[in-house]
Design a protein around this motif. Structure first.
Motif, mmCIF file in Angstrom:
data_model
loop_
_atom_site.group_PDB
_atom_site.id
_atom_site.type_symbol
_atom_site.label_atom_id
_atom_site.label_comp_id
_atom_site.label_asym_id
_atom_site.label_seq_id
_atom_site.Cartn_x
_atom_site.Cartn_y
_atom_site.Cartn_z
ATOM 1 N N LYS A 29 -90.406 -19.275 -43.486
ATOM 2 C CA LYS A 29 -90.795 -20.680 -43.456
ATOM 3 C C LYS A 29 -91.645 -21.005 -42.224
ATOM 4 O O LYS A 29 -91.454 -20.428 -41.163
ATOM 5 C CB LYS A 29 -89.555 -21.578 -43.481
ATOM 6 C CG LYS A 29 -88.764 -21.472 -44.776
ATOM 7 C CD LYS A 29 -87.647 -22.485 -44.825
ATOM 8 C CE LYS A 29 -86.828 -22.344 -46.094
ATOM 9 N NZ LYS A 29 -87.633 -22.549 -47.312
ATOM 10 N N LYS A 30 -92.550 -21.946 -42.399
ATOM 11 C CA LYS A 30 -93.436 -22.383 -41.322
ATOM 12 C C LYS A 30 -92.685 -23.305 -40.359
ATOM 13 O O LYS A 30 -91.845 -24.098 -40.770
ATOM 14 C CB LYS A 30 -94.638 -23.110 -41.929
ATOM 15 C CG LYS A 30 -95.705 -23.522 -40.934
ATOM 16 C CD LYS A 30 -96.877 -24.149 -41.683
ATOM 17 C CE LYS A 30 -97.842 -24.834 -40.749
ATOM 18 N NZ LYS A 30 -98.544 -23.893 -39.876
ATOM 19 N N ASP A 31 -93.013 -23.199 -39.073
ATOM 20 C CA ASP A 31 -92.384 -24.014 -38.028
ATOM 21 C C ASP A 31 -93.006 -25.411 -38.013
ATOM 22 O O ASP A 31 -94.068 -25.623 -37.445
ATOM 23 C CB ASP A 31 -92.575 -23.337 -36.664
ATOM 24 C CG ASP A 31 -92.009 -24.169 -35.513
ATOM 25 O OD1 ASP A 31 -91.239 -25.106 -35.784
ATOM 26 O OD2 ASP A 31 -92.345 -23.867 -34.364
ATOM 27 N N LYS A 32 -92.331 -26.382 -38.652
ATOM 28 C CA LYS A 32 -92.859 -27.744 -38.733
ATOM 29 C C LYS A 32 -92.839 -28.436 -37.379
ATOM 30 O O LYS A 32 -93.769 -29.149 -37.028
ATOM 31 C CB LYS A 32 -92.057 -28.558 -39.749
ATOM 32 C CG LYS A 32 -92.264 -28.155 -41.198
ATOM 33 C CD LYS A 32 -91.407 -28.999 -42.120
ATOM 34 C CE LYS A 32 -91.778 -30.459 -42.049
ATOM 35 N NZ LYS A 32 -90.993 -31.276 -43.016
ATOM 36 N N ALA A 33 -91.782 -28.243 -36.602
ATOM 37 C CA ALA A 33 -91.646 -28.945 -35.321
ATOM 38 C C ALA A 33 -92.773 -28.576 -34.368
ATOM 39 O O ALA A 33 -93.310 -29.426 -33.651
ATOM 40 C CB ALA A 33 -90.294 -28.619 -34.697
ATOM 41 N N GLY A 34 -93.148 -27.302 -34.324
ATOM 42 C CA GLY A 34 -94.215 -26.865 -33.429
ATOM 43 C C GLY A 34 -95.563 -27.461 -33.780
ATOM 44 O O GLY A 34 -96.449 -27.562 -32.925
ATOM 45 N N GLY A 35 -95.733 -27.855 -35.034
ATOM 46 C CA GLY A 35 -97.007 -28.425 -35.461
ATOM 47 C C GLY A 35 -97.357 -29.710 -34.740
ATOM 48 O O GLY A 35 -98.523 -29.987 -34.464
ATOM 49 N N LYS A 36 -96.356 -30.504 -34.397
ATOM 50 C CA LYS A 36 -96.610 -31.763 -33.687
ATOM 51 C C LYS A 36 -97.173 -31.492 -32.292
ATOM 52 O O LYS A 36 -98.107 -32.157 -31.843
ATOM 53 C CB LYS A 36 -95.320 -32.576 -33.597
ATOM 54 C CG LYS A 36 -94.776 -33.020 -34.949
ATOM 55 C CD LYS A 36 -93.476 -33.792 -34.794
ATOM 56 C CE LYS A 36 -92.934 -34.217 -36.148
ATOM 57 N NZ LYS A 36 -91.636 -34.949 -36.021
ATOM 58 N N THR A 37 -96.592 -30.513 -31.603
ATOM 59 C CA THR A 37 -97.087 -30.155 -30.278
ATOM 60 C C THR A 37 -98.486 -29.569 -30.364
ATOM 61 O O THR A 37 -99.341 -29.857 -29.514
ATOM 62 C CB THR A 37 -96.136 -29.145 -29.614
ATOM 63 O OG1 THR A 37 -94.835 -29.730 -29.508
ATOM 64 C CG2 THR A 37 -96.630 -28.754 -28.236
ATOM 65 N N MET A 38 -98.719 -28.746 -31.373
ATOM 66 C CA MET A 38 -100.049 -28.151 -31.566
ATOM 67 C C MET A 38 -101.117 -29.241 -31.680
ATOM 68 O O MET A 38 -102.190 -29.150 -31.070
ATOM 69 C CB MET A 38 -100.044 -27.268 -32.811
ATOM 70 C CG MET A 38 -101.386 -26.608 -33.143
ATOM 71 S SD MET A 38 -102.477 -27.644 -34.158
ATOM 72 C CE MET A 38 -101.576 -27.693 -35.713
ATOM 73 N N LEU A 39 -100.841 -30.279 -32.449
ATOM 74 C CA LEU A 39 -101.805 -31.361 -32.623
ATOM 75 C C LEU A 39 -102.031 -32.122 -31.316
ATOM 76 O O LEU A 39 -103.130 -32.637 -31.076
ATOM 77 C CB LEU A 39 -101.328 -32.319 -33.710
ATOM 78 C CG LEU A 39 -101.322 -31.751 -35.138
ATOM 79 C CD1 LEU A 39 -100.703 -32.746 -36.110
ATOM 80 C CD2 LEU A 39 -102.737 -31.389 -35.590
ATOM 81 N N GLN A 40 -101.009 -32.189 -30.478
ATOM 82 C CA GLN A 40 -101.149 -32.865 -29.181
ATOM 83 C C GLN A 40 -102.129 -32.121 -28.273
ATOM 84 O O GLN A 40 -103.051 -32.710 -27.712
ATOM 85 C CB GLN A 40 -99.794 -32.954 -28.486
ATOM 86 C CG GLN A 40 -98.950 -34.137 -28.892
ATOM 87 C CD GLN A 40 -97.721 -34.254 -28.006
ATOM 88 O OE1 GLN A 40 -97.105 -33.268 -27.632
ATOM 89 N NE2 GLN A 40 -97.354 -35.479 -27.668
ATOM 90 N N VAL A 41 -101.905 -30.837 -28.097
ATOM 91 C CA VAL A 41 -102.700 -30.077 -27.129
ATOM 92 C C VAL A 41 -104.049 -29.639 -27.697
ATOM 93 O O VAL A 41 -104.895 -29.136 -26.959
ATOM 94 C CB VAL A 41 -101.922 -28.843 -26.621
ATOM 95 C CG1 VAL A 41 -100.647 -29.258 -25.935
ATOM 96 C CG2 VAL A 41 -101.625 -27.872 -27.764
ATOM 97 N N ALA A 42 -104.279 -29.854 -28.986
ATOM 98 C CA ALA A 42 -105.526 -29.420 -29.610
ATOM 99 C C ALA A 42 -106.680 -30.393 -29.378
ATOM 100 O O ALA A 42 -107.821 -30.093 -29.723
ATOM 101 C CB ALA A 42 -105.319 -29.229 -31.111
#
Length: 307
Positions: free
Chosen positions: A166-179
């Protein structure tokens, strides 16, 4: 041997508005981390120097060739339990030897929505970190495979449907922040999240990238391979996308000039006939209703008047 690969990027350009090609070409776009796995081996992590390394931090670092940067904040590094057994962590300016060699000998790369990884790694951001140029024929898109098997185009949903990693949904929010750039404030004037000031966010980003490779690779092994004719169709599709559409800019500019010129002519006639400009909508509507003695300007009414 196939190399499953995933990257995380930063840019001042808006990916959704600009699209992959403009995003990849933007001078602010950079690659913050590259995670890769050969077949079903460990997922290696390469963190090249980038602007997220605060300039003050970079000045203190001894970045030479491919030597690890020992001063890199330990709190930002992926946790050992999130690294796969046997995985290597590369903190270096040059492309890791195994990854570079795989690209140079024509090895296959696989990614979810491979257009993004291929275009970014072949563009200015990829060149800045020394990633070798790779042709379309070296790439296979796992998302294309999934769609050919009637699976969702989103990695998260496709993995859930198949019961794979399964894909890590929680990490996606942080990814969008620092991107993308952040809104500075008086308390924190930084225009982006820097590694030395927010190491926890980058640890999450790197672990998210590792997880993406695991999810994509596991799903790739689960679904059937595309038949040769479909692989050829995919490569042709990518070639067409890369070429784009030829546009005759001088002809477009000439046409726009003629349109503007004709608008001025019509505006002058409108002023001559009615004493009003086209932009005076309400007054012009009242003039038309009064001149033609009609109650409204609805389409059926206008059609009857024009008859």
């Amino acid at each position: 041997m196939a190399c499953h690969i995933d990257i995380e990027t930063f840019s001042e350009e808006d990916l959704k508005k600009a699209g992959t090609y403009r995003y990849a070409a933007h001078l602010s776009t950079e690659i913050m981390v590259v995670c890769y796995q050969f077949d079903d081996g460990p997922v290696h992590v390469w963190i090249p120097p980038n602007a997220a390394w605060d300039p003050e931090l970079v000045e203190e670092m001894d970045i030479v060739g491919t030597e690890p940067v020992e001063q890199f904040p330990e709190e930002a590094l992926p946790r050992p339990e999130r690294m796969t057994p046997g995985a290597k962590l590369h903190l270096q300016t040059e492309c890791p030897d195994d990854l570079r060699l795989h690209a140079e000998i024509g090895g296959e790369f696989r990614a979810w929505n491979a257009l993004f990884e291929r275009t970014l790694l072949n563009g200015p951001a990829g060149k800045a970190i020394g990633f070798p140029a790779t042709p379309i024929e070296q790439w296979m898109c796992v998302m294309a495979k999934a769609q050919a098997a009637s699976l969702p185009a989103a990695l998260e949903h496709a993995a859930n449907a198949c019961g794979t990693h399964k894909k890590d949904k929680a990490g996606g929010k942080t990814m969008l922040q620092v991107a993308k750039p952040r809104n500075p404030s008086k308390k924190d004037p930084d225009v982006r999240w820097y590694i030395n000031k927010h190491p926890d966010k980058y640890r999450t980003l790197y672990e998210y990238c590792i997880d993406d490779v695991l999810a994509e690779a596991d799903l790739d092994r689960y679904i059937p391979e595309l038949p040769p004719q479909e692989v050829a169709a995919y490569h042709l599709d990518q070639t067409i996308n890369d070429r784009g559409v030829k546009v005759d800019m001088p002809a477009i500019e000439d046409t726009m000039f003629l349109v503007d010129e004709y608008k001025e002519l019509l505006a002058a006639k409108c002023l001559e006939w009615t004493g009003l400009r086209p932009s005076q909508n309400e007054k012009l509507g009242a003039w038309v209703r009064d001149y033609y003695d009609i109650e409204n300007l609805q389409a059926p009414t206008i059609r009857e008047v024009l008859k």
